[in-house]
Scaffold this motif. Structure first.
Motif, PDB file in Angstrom:
ATOM      1  N   GLU A  34       0.827  -1.206   0.000  1.00 27.20           N
ATOM      2  CA  GLU A  34       0.000   0.000   0.000  1.00 27.20           C
ATOM      3  C   GLU A  34       0.868   1.267   0.000  1.00 27.20           C
ATOM      4  OE1 GLU A  34      -3.404   2.238   2.718  1.00 27.20           O
ATOM      5  OE2 GLU A  34      -2.717   0.232   3.271  1.00 27.20           O
ATOM      6  N   GLY A  35       0.571   2.164  -0.935  1.00 24.40           N
ATOM      7  CA  GLY A  35       1.271   3.445  -0.988  1.00 24.40           C
ATOM      8  C   GLY A  35       2.633   3.412  -1.652  1.00 24.40           C
ATOM      9  N   LEU A  36       3.120   2.243  -2.029  1.00 23.91           N
ATOM     10  CA  LEU A  36       4.431   2.143  -2.671  1.00 23.91           C
ATOM     11  C   LEU A  36       4.274   2.134  -4.189  1.00 23.91           C
ATOM     12  CD1 LEU A  36       6.091  -0.614  -0.447  1.00 23.91           C
ATOM     13  CD2 LEU A  36       6.619   1.840  -0.441  1.00 23.91           C
ATOM     14  N   LEU A  37       5.203   2.767  -4.869  1.00 26.09           N
ATOM     15  CA  LEU A  37       5.320   2.650  -6.313  1.00 26.09           C
ATOM     16  C   LEU A  37       6.285   1.509  -6.599  1.00 26.09           C
ATOM     17  CD1 LEU A  37       5.741   6.387  -7.408  1.00 26.09           C
ATOM     18  CD2 LEU A  37       3.650   5.020  -7.406  1.00 26.09           C
ATOM     19  N   ALA A  38       6.033   0.775  -7.690  1.00 21.19           N
ATOM     20  CA  ALA A  38       6.863  -0.384  -8.010  1.00 21.19           C
ATOM     21  C   ALA A  38       7.416  -0.280  -9.419  1.00 21.19           C
ATOM     22  CB  ALA A  38       6.044  -1.673  -7.871  1.00 21.19           C
ATOM     23  N   GLY A  39       8.680  -0.660  -9.553  1.00 23.53           N
ATOM     24  CA  GLY A  39       9.319  -0.745 -10.856  1.00 23.53           C
ATOM     25  C   GLY A  39       9.851  -2.153 -11.040  1.00 23.53           C
ATOM     26  N   ALA A  40       9.221  -2.928 -11.916  1.00 22.04           N
ATOM     27  CA  ALA A  40       9.636  -4.314 -12.143  1.00 22.04           C
ATOM     28  C   ALA A  40      10.880  -4.329 -13.012  1.00 22.04           C
ATOM     29  CB  ALA A  40       8.511  -5.096 -12.800  1.00 22.04           C
ATOM     30  N   LEU A  41      11.960  -4.898 -12.482  1.00 22.18           N
ATOM     31  CA  LEU A  41      13.229  -4.992 -13.205  1.00 22.18           C
ATOM     32  C   LEU A  41      13.212  -6.269 -14.033  1.00 22.18           C
ATOM     33  CD1 LEU A  41      15.425  -3.878 -10.221  1.00 22.18           C
ATOM     34  CD2 LEU A  41      15.291  -2.668 -12.389  1.00 22.18           C
ATOM     35  N   LEU A  42      12.830  -6.156 -15.278  1.00 24.49           N
ATOM     36  CA  LEU A  42      12.638  -7.337 -16.106  1.00 24.49           C
ATOM     37  C   LEU A  42      13.895  -7.747 -16.857  1.00 24.49           C
ATOM     38  CD1 LEU A  42       9.083  -6.634 -17.486  1.00 24.49           C
ATOM     39  CD2 LEU A  42       9.771  -7.894 -15.449  1.00 24.49           C
ATOM     40  N   GLY A  43      14.924  -6.923 -16.858  1.00 28.51           N
ATOM     41  CA  GLY A  43      16.197  -7.286 -17.462  1.00 28.51           C
ATOM     42  C   GLY A  43      17.101  -7.930 -16.440  1.00 28.51           C
ATOM     43  N   TRP A  44      18.342  -8.115 -16.791  1.00 31.10           N
ATOM     44  CA  TRP A  44      19.291  -8.736 -15.871  1.00 31.10           C
ATOM     45  C   TRP A  44      19.599  -7.814 -14.716  1.00 31.10           C
ATOM     46  CZ3 TRP A  44      24.917  -7.775 -15.480  1.00 31.10           C
ATOM     47  CH2 TRP A  44      25.509  -8.631 -14.547  1.00 31.10           C
ATOM     48  N   MET A  45      19.610  -8.357 -13.509  1.00 30.26           N
ATOM     49  CA  MET A  45      19.920  -7.604 -12.298  1.00 30.26           C
ATOM     50  C   MET A  45      21.173  -8.201 -11.695  1.00 30.26           C
ATOM     51  SD  MET A  45      18.985  -5.261 -10.184  1.00 30.26           S
ATOM     52  CE  MET A  45      19.328  -4.773  -8.509  1.00 30.26           C
ATOM     53  N   PRO A  46      22.257  -7.428 -11.541  1.00 33.40           N
ATOM     54  CA  PRO A  46      23.484  -7.981 -10.972  1.00 33.40           C
ATOM     55  C   PRO A  46      23.241  -8.642  -9.625  1.00 33.40           C
ATOM     56  CG  PRO A  46      23.845  -5.759 -11.774  1.00 33.40           C
ATOM     57  CD  PRO A  46      22.376  -6.017 -11.859  1.00 33.40           C
ATOM     58  N   GLY A  47      23.758  -9.836  -9.475  1.00 30.53           N
ATOM     59  CA  GLY A  47      23.698 -10.507  -8.183  1.00 30.53           C
ATOM     60  C   GLY A  47      22.404 -11.228  -7.893  1.00 30.53           C
ATOM     61  N   SER A  48      21.455 -11.213  -8.812  1.00 30.89           N
ATOM     62  CA  SER A  48      20.179 -11.868  -8.534  1.00 30.89           C
ATOM     63  C   SER A  48      20.303 -13.369  -8.712  1.00 30.89           C
ATOM     64  CB  SER A  48      19.095 -11.337  -9.478  1.00 30.89           C
ATOM     65  OG  SER A  48      17.941 -12.120  -9.363  1.00 30.89           O
ATOM     66  N   PRO A  49      20.179 -14.150  -7.645  1.00 33.55           N
ATOM     67  CA  PRO A  49      20.310 -15.596  -7.774  1.00 33.55           C
ATOM     68  C   PRO A  49      19.128 -16.229  -8.492  1.00 33.55           C
ATOM     69  CG  PRO A  49      19.624 -15.035  -5.557  1.00 33.55           C
ATOM     70  CD  PRO A  49      19.899 -13.731  -6.264  1.00 33.55           C
TER      71      PRO A  49
END
Length: 200
Positions: free
Chosen positions: A141-156
């Protein structure tokens, strides 16, 4: 023998002479920026980032450290002195969904983001953060979201090329499917984020 005194770093002076008074032709706001509180991802101190953003004439700067709000206090002080709009957020990497940027829209949303990060930190070994899609949903609630759909460094969880993610049940979620999950949750507060990584 006494321990040597730690060297204290002096804050960067914000010089009005360095500010780009003409401003850029197109107003720009950086919405995904890590400080040196994001180990191995950000290198600059928060006040250095604010000083540089001010120098370049940015409209705003978002501090979005990985699963942390540690950089926002120093950034807030520097941004207030420089007259730069600061957006407070964090980068979240849930175990069963795509990496996500969350930005607080007000004080209440900031509190929910803080609670979410505390929940993730308490559920994981020291220095790590363990969150699920459902955890995010309970604090959205109340948060804006940005979906990172490309490669994200360090994401397992992320494939380097497709960012496909397996949920705990083992089924594969496509990037488009992940965006639908987040859109269903955040509605008109959800955005797809496309970024260049090292110019590629």
């Amino acid at each position: 023998m006494p321990d040597p005194q730690p060297i204290k770093r002096l804050p960067l002076p914000t010089s009005p002479a360095k500010v780009n008074l003409a401003g850029p032709a197109i107003r720009y706001a950086e919405l995904h920026c890590c400080t040196n509180f994001s180990f191995l991802e950000g290198a600059s101190h928060p006040d250095e980032l604010v000083a540089r953003a001010t120098e370049l004439g940015y409209a705003a700067l978002a501090i979005t450290d990985r699963a942390s709000l540690a950089g926002v206090v120093r950034a807030h002080v520097a941004a207030k002195e420089a007259g730069l709009k600061l957006v407070i957020g964090a980068t979240i990497v849930p175990v069963d969904a795509s990496p996500l940027l969350l930005w607080a829209t007000d004080r209440a949303a900031y509190g929910r983001l803080s609670t979410l990060l505390t929940l993730g930190r308490r559920a994981a070994p020291k220095g790590e953060c363990l969150l699920t899609f459902d955890d995010i949903a309970r604090h959205a609630e109340g948060l804006l979201a940005g979906a990172l759909l490309g490669w994200m460094p360090g994401s397992p969880q992320a494939s380097l090329r497709t960012c496909e993610v397996r949920n705990p049940a083992g089924s594969l979620r496509s990037p488009a499917g992940l965006l639908r999950y987040y859109h269903d949750l955040f509605a008109d507060r959800c955005y797809a984020v496309a970024e260049l990584h090292r110019g590629q």
